[in-house]
Design a protein around this motif. Structure first.
Motif, PDB file in Angstrom:
ATOM      1  N   GLY A 155      64.758  37.166  27.742  1.00  0.00           N
ATOM      2  CA  GLY A 155      63.756  36.449  26.961  1.00  0.00           C
ATOM      3  C   GLY A 155      64.234  35.067  26.551  1.00  0.00           C
ATOM      4  O   GLY A 155      63.488  34.091  26.644  1.00  0.00           O
ATOM      5  N   LYS A 156      65.489  34.986  26.110  1.00  0.00           N
ATOM      6  CA  LYS A 156      66.040  33.681  25.714  1.00  0.00           C
ATOM      7  C   LYS A 156      66.113  32.733  26.912  1.00  0.00           C
ATOM      8  O   LYS A 156      65.762  31.553  26.813  1.00  0.00           O
ATOM      9  N   LYS A 157      66.569  33.262  28.039  1.00  0.00           N
ATOM     10  CA  LYS A 157      66.738  32.446  29.241  1.00  0.00           C
ATOM     11  C   LYS A 157      65.414  31.904  29.758  1.00  0.00           C
ATOM     12  O   LYS A 157      65.345  30.767  30.247  1.00  0.00           O
ATOM     13  N   ASN A 158      64.352  32.701  29.643  1.00  0.00           N
ATOM     14  CA  ASN A 158      63.061  32.317  30.208  1.00  0.00           C
ATOM     15  C   ASN A 158      62.085  31.766  29.170  1.00  0.00           C
ATOM     16  O   ASN A 158      60.898  31.599  29.461  1.00  0.00           O
ATOM     17  N   GLY A 159      62.575  31.510  27.976  1.00  0.00           N
ATOM     18  CA  GLY A 159      61.765  30.823  26.979  1.00  0.00           C
ATOM     19  C   GLY A 159      60.691  31.644  26.301  1.00  0.00           C
ATOM     20  O   GLY A 159      59.675  31.097  25.858  1.00  0.00           O
ATOM     21  N   TYR A 160      60.895  32.955  26.191  1.00  0.00           N
ATOM     22  CA  TYR A 160      59.903  33.797  25.519  1.00  0.00           C
ATOM     23  C   TYR A 160      60.152  33.827  24.014  1.00  0.00           C
ATOM     24  O   TYR A 160      61.293  33.905  23.564  1.00  0.00           O
ATOM     25  N   SER A 161      59.069  33.770  23.256  1.00  0.00           N
ATOM     26  CA  SER A 161      59.171  33.926  21.804  1.00  0.00           C
ATOM     27  C   SER A 161      59.178  35.400  21.430  1.00  0.00           C
ATOM     28  O   SER A 161      59.858  35.803  20.486  1.00  0.00           O
ATOM     29  N   TYR A 162      58.409  36.207  22.170  1.00  0.00           N
ATOM     30  CA  TYR A 162      58.353  37.648  21.937  1.00  0.00           C
ATOM     31  C   TYR A 162      58.248  38.366  23.278  1.00  0.00           C
ATOM     32  O   TYR A 162      57.557  37.913  24.187  1.00  0.00           O
ATOM     33  N   ILE A 163      58.933  39.509  23.378  1.00  0.00           N
ATOM     34  CA  ILE A 163      58.727  40.438  24.495  1.00  0.00           C
ATOM     35  C   ILE A 163      58.511  41.809  23.873  1.00  0.00           C
ATOM     36  O   ILE A 163      59.412  42.365  23.253  1.00  0.00           O
ATOM     37  N   TYR A 164      57.309  42.323  24.040  1.00  0.00           N
ATOM     38  CA  TYR A 164      56.967  43.613  23.449  1.00  0.00           C
ATOM     39  C   TYR A 164      57.264  44.745  24.430  1.00  0.00           C
ATOM     40  O   TYR A 164      57.343  44.539  25.638  1.00  0.00           O
ATOM     41  N   GLY A 165      57.410  45.950  23.880  1.00  0.00           N
ATOM     42  CA  GLY A 165      57.638  47.124  24.715  1.00  0.00           C
ATOM     43  C   GLY A 165      56.449  48.061  24.656  1.00  0.00           C
ATOM     44  O   GLY A 165      55.935  48.360  23.575  1.00  0.00           O
ATOM     45  N   THR A 166      55.974  48.508  25.809  1.00  0.00           N
ATOM     46  CA  THR A 166      54.914  49.513  25.851  1.00  0.00           C
ATOM     47  C   THR A 166      55.469  50.750  26.534  1.00  0.00           C
ATOM     48  O   THR A 166      56.547  50.733  27.100  1.00  0.00           O
ATOM     49  N   GLY A 167      54.725  51.829  26.494  1.00  0.00           N
ATOM     50  CA  GLY A 167      55.209  53.071  27.096  1.00  0.00           C
ATOM     51  C   GLY A 167      54.771  54.253  26.270  1.00  0.00           C
ATOM     52  O   GLY A 167      53.793  54.191  25.521  1.00  0.00           O
ATOM     53  N   ASP A 168      55.514  55.365  26.369  1.00  0.00           N
ATOM     54  CA  ASP A 168      55.127  56.594  25.675  1.00  0.00           C
ATOM     55  C   ASP A 168      55.135  56.433  24.159  1.00  0.00           C
ATOM     56  O   ASP A 168      54.313  56.998  23.455  1.00  0.00           O
ATOM     57  N   ALA A 169      56.101  55.670  23.623  1.00  0.00           N
ATOM     58  CA  ALA A 169      56.222  55.524  22.165  1.00  0.00           C
ATOM     59  C   ALA A 169      55.877  54.101  21.731  1.00  0.00           C
ATOM     60  O   ALA A 169      56.436  53.575  20.784  1.00  0.00           O
ATOM     61  N   ALA A 170      54.931  53.474  22.403  1.00  0.00           N
ATOM     62  CA  ALA A 170      54.612  52.070  22.114  1.00  0.00           C
ATOM     63  C   ALA A 170      53.615  51.970  20.971  1.00  0.00           C
ATOM     64  O   ALA A 170      52.846  52.886  20.703  1.00  0.00           O
ATOM     65  N   SER A 171      53.609  50.812  20.308  1.00  0.00           N
ATOM     66  CA  SER A 171      52.656  50.558  19.245  1.00  0.00           C
ATOM     67  C   SER A 171      51.584  49.557  19.683  1.00  0.00           C
ATOM     68  O   SER A 171      50.666  49.284  18.939  1.00  0.00           O
ATOM     69  N   ILE A 172      51.712  49.005  20.884  1.00  0.00           N
ATOM     70  CA  ILE A 172      50.727  48.059  21.410  1.00  0.00           C
ATOM     71  C   ILE A 172      49.649  48.846  22.153  1.00  0.00           C
ATOM     72  O   ILE A 172      49.941  49.545  23.121  1.00  0.00           O
ATOM     73  N   LEU A 173      48.421  48.717  21.699  1.00  0.00           N
ATOM     74  CA  LEU A 173      47.336  49.498  22.288  1.00  0.00           C
ATOM     75  C   LEU A 173      46.659  48.788  23.455  1.00  0.00           C
ATOM     76  O   LEU A 173      46.035  49.423  24.284  1.00  0.00           O
TER      77      LEU A 173
END
Length: 213
Positions: A155-173
């Motif tokens: 994320g730091k190398k590619n200039g991301y401010s946030y990288i979220y995680g999705t999957g079985d226990a994700a909070s992003i709907l």
């Protein structure tokens, strides 16, 4: 005449002060506008994405190698234990037919031996399961920690401010697919894992005391 002269002087001074105030107000307005523009620019520069962690763990080569490693160990050690279980079942089946022929004393002694063997087999199964879970758990925790560290550096190398995680226990709907960088991260992880020299595997931890027959 002096009074008129003083009057015009005061009017001139007031005029200069008004001009100065107008200039100050213009400068303040320009400053506020510049700050607003900077804030707008900062908002536009926010770069975000997400990674499907369940897909990542399925496609990450190191995770697949780790799963195959312990699956092989479970099958190998399970075969050894299964041979003992098969022998026990045969002896238990023969016991019923031999008990009448060999008498009560023999039946009691043999029955106690079979019961002890059954307990030992149960302990051996439990110990094997716990051993494999403990060993694989330690390596899996290390792997997950390494993945998190890698994504942070990615994320730091590619200039991301946030990288979220999705999957079985994700909070992003919900998230748009254009922000999905799962494949990119998997490729980067696999490339790194492929280029990392592999060290010799440590010898497996010895199992507990052998099952007594």
């Amino acid at each position: 005449m002096l009074f008129i002269f003083l009057y015009f002087c005061l009017q001139y001074i007031k005029k200069i002060e008004i001009q100065k105030m107008k200039k100050a107000l213009v400068i303040i307005a320009l400053s506020i506008f510049a700050v607003s523009c900077n804030k707008t620019a900062e908002v536009k520069e926010v770069k975000t994405a997400y990674v499907d962690t369940s897909v990542l763990m399925k496609e990450y080569t190191e995770a697949k190698d780790l799963e195959a490693k312990y699956k092989g160990q479970a099958e190998e050690k399970g075969r050894q234990l299964q041979a003992e279980i098969t022998r026990f079942k045969q002896d238990a089946a023969n016991f019923q037919g031999q008990a009448q022929a060999n008498g009560q004393a023999w039946a009691q002694q043999k029955g106690a031996e079979l019961q002890k063997r059954e307990q030992q087999l149960g302990y051996a199964q439990q110990a094997l399961s716990q051993q494999l879970q403990q060993e694989s758990g330690v390596e899996m925790d290390s792997l997950v920690s390494g993945v998190k560290k890698f994504i942070k550096e990615y994320g730091k190398k590619n200039g991301y401010s946030y990288i979220y995680g999705t999957g079985d226990a994700a909070s992003i709907l919900y998230a748009e697919e254009k922000y999905d960088i799962t494949k990119d991260v998997i490729k980067a992880l696999n490339d790194k894992y492929k280029s990392t020299p592999k060290t010799d595997e440590k010898p497996a931890v010895k199992e507990g005391e052998a099952i007594k027959k």
